[in-house]
Design a protein around this motif. Structure first.
Motif: not given
Ligand code: ADP
Ligand code: ADP
Length: 223
Positions: A3-25
């Protein structure tokens, strides 16, 4: 179930690679589909706890994967997109080395494990050959053998079929399907057929966002 909830990641260069991802696998084969640059590797690396998200949580059943990375790595098998091996080392010796790195210390135990894994991925007959002489498909099957050390509950495979010819690809996907009968397998790919051919569930991401999730044919019809 992962269970993935509200996953976000912005790299140091400003790229928003993951935006609030919620997902059940759920258990079985799960396909993560998206074009190059969508954020697939970022999500795979984050689940594998190789990089920290800025926000969000990841749970496997009742376990918080981000809370104890050492425990997470023990239950996780990972085949990265760029899987490096020493070309001059034999398949058998390299797999033995990976087993040492995963903490299998007893030599006899390693010998049995290495044989079982090489047989499972159908590389036992070529165990003495140097990895540099392997085809792309053989290298990927070797990568799966390495990922299966330690009986993982979760196996992550990042873009594994790129560069494989059709026969190698089928062989590789059949192997993954076998493994998917026992544990959660997440397959990231930009090839639609990889997902429609063998995944029970799938998600599509684009520009770091979850676009949809569901059963492959339903999901693709909805596009
Ligand atoms: P962080 O990801 O920790 O915020 P950096 O952005 O500096 O830090 O990148 C970390 C690593 O990822 C570096 O090895 C860098 O070369 C690599 N990297 C940087 N930009 C990209 C990119 N666009 N795609 C893939 N890898 C990248
Ligand atoms: P995919 O696996 O779907 O091709 P990635 O997760 O590799 O996507 O990349 C998503 C976005 O994040 C891209 O714009 C990529 O250039 C950027 N990116 C990936 N890794 C890094 C990094 N370490 N540092 C900075 N930017 C990165």
């Amino acid at each position: 179930m992962l269970s993935i909830r509200h996953l976000s990641k912005t790299y140091a260069n400003g790229v928003r690679a993951l935006r609030d991802i919620s997902l059940d696998i759920p258990n079985g084969m799960f396909g993560l589909l998206g074009p190059n640059g969508a954020g697939k590797s970022s999500l795979m690396r984050t689940i594998a706890t190789l990089q920290d998200p800025d926000e969000g949580s990841i749970r496997l059943d009742d376990m918080d994967l981000l809370a104890d990375k050492q425990a997470t790595r023990r239950l996780l098998g990972y085949l990265p997109q760029e899987f490096g091996v020493y070309p001059k080392v034999s398949a058998e010796a390299m797999l033995d080395h990976f087993a040492v790195l995963k903490g299998v210390v007893a030599k006899g135990e390693r010998r049995e494990l290495v044989e079982a894994l090489l047989r499972q991925v159908n590389l036992w007959d070529v165990r003495k050959r140097k990895l540099g002489s392997f085809s792309g498909g053989m290298r990927q099957r070797f990568g799966i053998a390495q990922a299966l050390i330690g009986d993982p509950r979760l196996v992550i495979v990042d873009e594994p079929t790129a560069g494989l010819d059709p026969e190698e690809r089928n062989r590789f996907l059949n192997l993954l399907a076998e493994i998917g009968e026992r544990v959660v397998v997440i397959l990231s790919t930009h090839i639609v057929e990889d997902v429609t051919d063998l995944c029970q569930r799938m998600a599509i991401i684009g520009q770091g966002q979850l676009l949809l999730a569901g059963e492959p044919y339903e999901a693709i019809r909805a596009l």
